[in-house]
Design a protein around this motif. Structure first.
Motif, mmCIF file in Angstrom:
data_model
loop_
_atom_site.group_PDB
_atom_site.id
_atom_site.type_symbol
_atom_site.label_atom_id
_atom_site.label_comp_id
_atom_site.label_asym_id
_atom_site.label_seq_id
_atom_site.Cartn_x
_atom_site.Cartn_y
_atom_site.Cartn_z
ATOM 1 N N ALA A 174 -6.610 -5.495 -9.187
ATOM 2 C CA ALA A 174 -6.647 -4.862 -7.866
ATOM 3 C C ALA A 174 -5.737 -5.604 -6.882
ATOM 4 C CB ALA A 174 -8.082 -4.826 -7.338
ATOM 5 N N GLU A 178 -2.620 -3.957 -4.771
ATOM 6 C CA GLU A 178 -2.609 -3.992 -3.303
ATOM 7 C C GLU A 178 -1.412 -4.776 -2.780
ATOM 8 O OE1 GLU A 178 -4.169 -2.800 0.378
ATOM 9 O OE2 GLU A 178 -4.622 -2.190 -1.676
ATOM 10 N N SER A 181 1.609 -2.551 -2.966
ATOM 11 C CA SER A 181 1.591 -1.534 -1.923
ATOM 12 C C SER A 181 2.058 -2.100 -0.589
ATOM 13 C CB SER A 181 0.178 -0.958 -1.782
ATOM 14 O OG SER A 181 0.096 -0.109 -0.653
ATOM 15 N N ALA A 182 1.496 -3.239 -0.191
ATOM 16 C CA ALA A 182 1.862 -3.839 1.096
ATOM 17 C C ALA A 182 3.311 -4.309 1.083
ATOM 18 C CB ALA A 182 0.922 -5.002 1.412
ATOM 19 N N LEU A 248 -9.944 -6.659 -0.281
ATOM 20 C CA LEU A 248 -8.555 -6.213 -0.254
ATOM 21 C C LEU A 248 -8.124 -5.752 1.136
ATOM 22 C CD1 LEU A 248 -8.464 -4.082 -3.529
ATOM 23 C CD2 LEU A 248 -7.547 -6.393 -3.209
ATOM 24 N N ALA A 252 -2.983 -6.831 3.492
ATOM 25 C CA ALA A 252 -1.725 -6.447 4.137
ATOM 26 C C ALA A 252 -1.527 -7.197 5.452
ATOM 27 C CB ALA A 252 -1.697 -4.942 4.380
ATOM 28 N N ASP A 281 -0.152 -4.139 9.928
ATOM 29 C CA ASP A 281 -1.216 -3.742 8.993
ATOM 30 C C ASP A 281 -1.690 -2.328 9.319
ATOM 31 O OD1 ASP A 281 -3.279 -3.633 7.176
ATOM 32 O OD2 ASP A 281 -4.605 -4.959 8.290
ATOM 33 N N HIS A 284 0.789 0.169 8.008
ATOM 34 C CA HIS A 284 0.641 0.313 6.556
ATOM 35 C C HIS A 284 -0.609 1.116 6.219
ATOM 36 C CE1 HIS A 284 -1.076 -1.268 2.673
ATOM 37 N NE2 HIS A 284 0.074 -0.800 2.268
ATOM 38 N N ASP A 285 -1.684 0.879 6.953
ATOM 39 C CA ASP A 285 -2.952 1.545 6.658
ATOM 40 C C ASP A 285 -2.849 3.056 6.854
ATOM 41 O OD1 ASP A 285 -5.867 1.064 6.013
ATOM 42 O OD2 ASP A 285 -6.064 2.192 7.867
ATOM 43 N N ARG A 288 -2.360 5.548 3.918
ATOM 44 C CA ARG A 288 -3.422 5.776 2.942
ATOM 45 C C ARG A 288 -4.070 7.145 3.148
ATOM 46 N NH1 ARG A 288 -4.584 1.183 0.265
ATOM 47 N NH2 ARG A 288 -3.849 -0.771 1.140
#
Length: 514
Positions: A174, A178, A181-182, A248, A252, A281, A284-285, A288
């Motif tokens: 995981a 993650e 992704s970041a 997690l 980020a 952050d 980036h979030d 999702r």
């Protein structure tokens, strides 16, 4: 009537020096492209491509029809996306395009970009077809495209605390997903990456627990208790459990600190150091499918409105995430997101104070920014909004000492029974009035409790009380809050007890009764 084609590409990489010794290298892809045009049928085109100095037979010669046109109709074009071998890691995707003018026999142009880039980076490069072989005219060109730096990998994961072998394997995987992704998001948006990183994941009950932090190439994360905790109460059961992969969530954010450290210096004022991490952050979030509401701008603005912390206070240890976020947002409006990284680059390459680096990077002094931000905050982020109203008894007289909580209700799609998340709690005053901080949510309910029994009930649509969460009055909360609420108790406070529990904390923690 003309037909265009675009190329297949293979790349040869050349490592270039970086702007900072510790910043990741920049790589380029260089290809030779040859565009062919038939002299007997000017609409017929082919393209050949090869590594610089290689053989044209590497990819062969490709024909493609023209199938797109620019908005003004002056050019027709075609293109292809290619996976370019990239170091020892995943290949990079490069797009190459050839444009052919519709207003004449000549006028051939070529360009290349990354999928996240712009054709304007290289532009439309004129390509004279001045070579000749039999029935074909051709033109040659070298195209060089900057390739994104390789993404960092999880160098190692150290576990501290009680983790099973199965958890270790799943959590390490995981972390890899993650981090990718970041790192990919920040790389594609800002062109920066870190070296490979080490991770420390600890439970809360061990000395190695550093919470959520970054330092020296290590990202520290915390695993909260995930075993369900069950509390039996009269009328039902209340259960809590943390999300298993909740550790997690801050990754980020902490990775931004690793980027600050990588490009320059992990220093400067705390409000910018942390505010930048919260801001990026949150960006980036938003990519999702289910963004975290606690990273939304509305939530951070709401949090900032409940704080009296100022930016000068936040140069050192004092900190408030919402205020730091908004300050960073205002700084970006004056300059750019890229300027944030320039600030940390300059910190690492200059011996000036951070205040001098700030002025040189953003174009105004720290004191001037503090003054401007304070004025903006007073206008755009005034003090916290509240639920406000009055509690009266069956005789219409005010009732004091009743505790009032505003609770965020989950949406219908995610609702689990009548479970609700708790908020701050305030008591009604001698005149029965109350004020409770307003939670920014489309579904919020009012919950009452007392010292005598802890649980009274939820405010119902008719102004009375209910124990059924489905019957509770839902409030759509904007930043201005809600006023003028009247709550009428059906009987005296002492006679309203729905249940008695040892600690009111459990009762107002979840409303888990059925």
């Amino acid at each position: 009537m003309l037909k265009v084609l675009v190329v297949g590409v293979l790349a040869v990489f050349a490592a270039l020096g970086s702007t900072h010794a510790s910043e990741a290298r920049v790589e380029t892809a260089t290809v030779e492209v040859r565009v062919w045009q038939s002299t007997t049928n000017p609409g017929l085109h082919y393209i050949s491509a090869r590594p610089s100095g290689g053989s044209w037979r590497t990819l062969g010669t490709i024909w493609l029809p023209l199938n797109s046109a620019t908005a003004d109709g002056r050019y027709r074009y075609g293109g292809i996306a290619l996976d370019v071998p990239h170091s020892d890691r995943d290949p990079a995707t490069v797009e190459v395009r050839v444009w052919k003018a519709t207003w004449g026999e000549h006028g051939t142009y070529i360009g290349a970009r990354l999928p996240a880039g712009s054709w304007a980076d290289l532009g439309m490069i004129a390509l004279p077809l001045d070579g000749r072989v039999g029935r074909w005219r051709y033109g040659d060109i070298h195209l060089t495209v900057n390739i994104p730096s390789s993404l960092p990998r999880v160098a190692s994961v150290q576990f501290f605390g009680d983790f099973t072998e199965d958890q270790r394997a799943r959590y390490e995987e995981a972390l890899r997903v993650e981090l990718e992704s970041a790192a990919r998001f920040y790389r594609d948006r800002y062109g920066v990456v870190t070296p490979d990183l080490e991770f420390h994941l600890a439970t809360r009950d061990v000395p190695e627990d550093h919470g959520f932090a970054y330092g020296g190439g290590i990202i520290y994360l915390r695993q909260h208790r995930i075993e369900p905790r069950v509390q039996e109460v009269p009328g039902g059961t209340i259960m809590w459990s943390a999300a298993e992969f909740g550790f997690l969530g801050p990754l980020a954010h902490e990775y931004v600190h690793a980027l600050q450290d990588t490009v320059g210096s992990f220093g400067g004022p705390l409000w910018l150091q942390e505010g930048m991490a919260w801001y990026l952050d949150a960006l980036h979030d938003r990519t999702r499918e289910e963004p975290d509401r606690f990273k939304s701008r509305d939530y951070l603005l709401w949090e900032a409105r409940g704080s009296t912390v100022t930016l000068p206070m936040m140069e050192g240890r004092a900190w408030h995430w919402g205020v730091g976020y908004l300050a960073t947002e205002q700084l970006i409006e004056r300059s750019s997101e890229d300027a944030l990284f320039d600030f940390y680059r300059n910190l690492g390459t200059h011996h000036d104070s951070w205040q001098e680096v700030f002025a040189n990077t953003f174009g105004l002094t720290v004191d001037a920014f503090y003054e401007d931000f304070a004025l903006w905050r007073a206008r755009e982020a005034p003090p916290q909004a509240f639920f406000s109203g009055v509690i009266v008894g069956p005789d219409g007289n005010p009732v004091d000492g009743v505790m009032v909580a505003a609770l965020r209700a989950p949406s219908d799609a995610r609702q689990r029974g009548d479970r609700l998340s708790s908020s701050w709690i305030e008591r009604s005053r001698d005149d029965g009035t109350f004020d409770v901080r307003a939670l920014p949510s489309a579904e919020t309910v009012i919950y009452l409790l007392t010292d005598e029994c802890n649980q009274i009930g939820l405010l119902a649509e008719d102004g009375g009380l209910t124990l059924n969460g489905a019957e509770a009055r839902r409030f759509a909360i904007e930043l201005e809050g809600v006023s003028g609420i009247t709550i009428t108790l059906p009987t005296t406070r002492e006679n309203l007890c729905a249940s008695r529990v040892p600690s009111g904390w459990y009762a107002r923690g979840a409303l888990g009764w059925r």
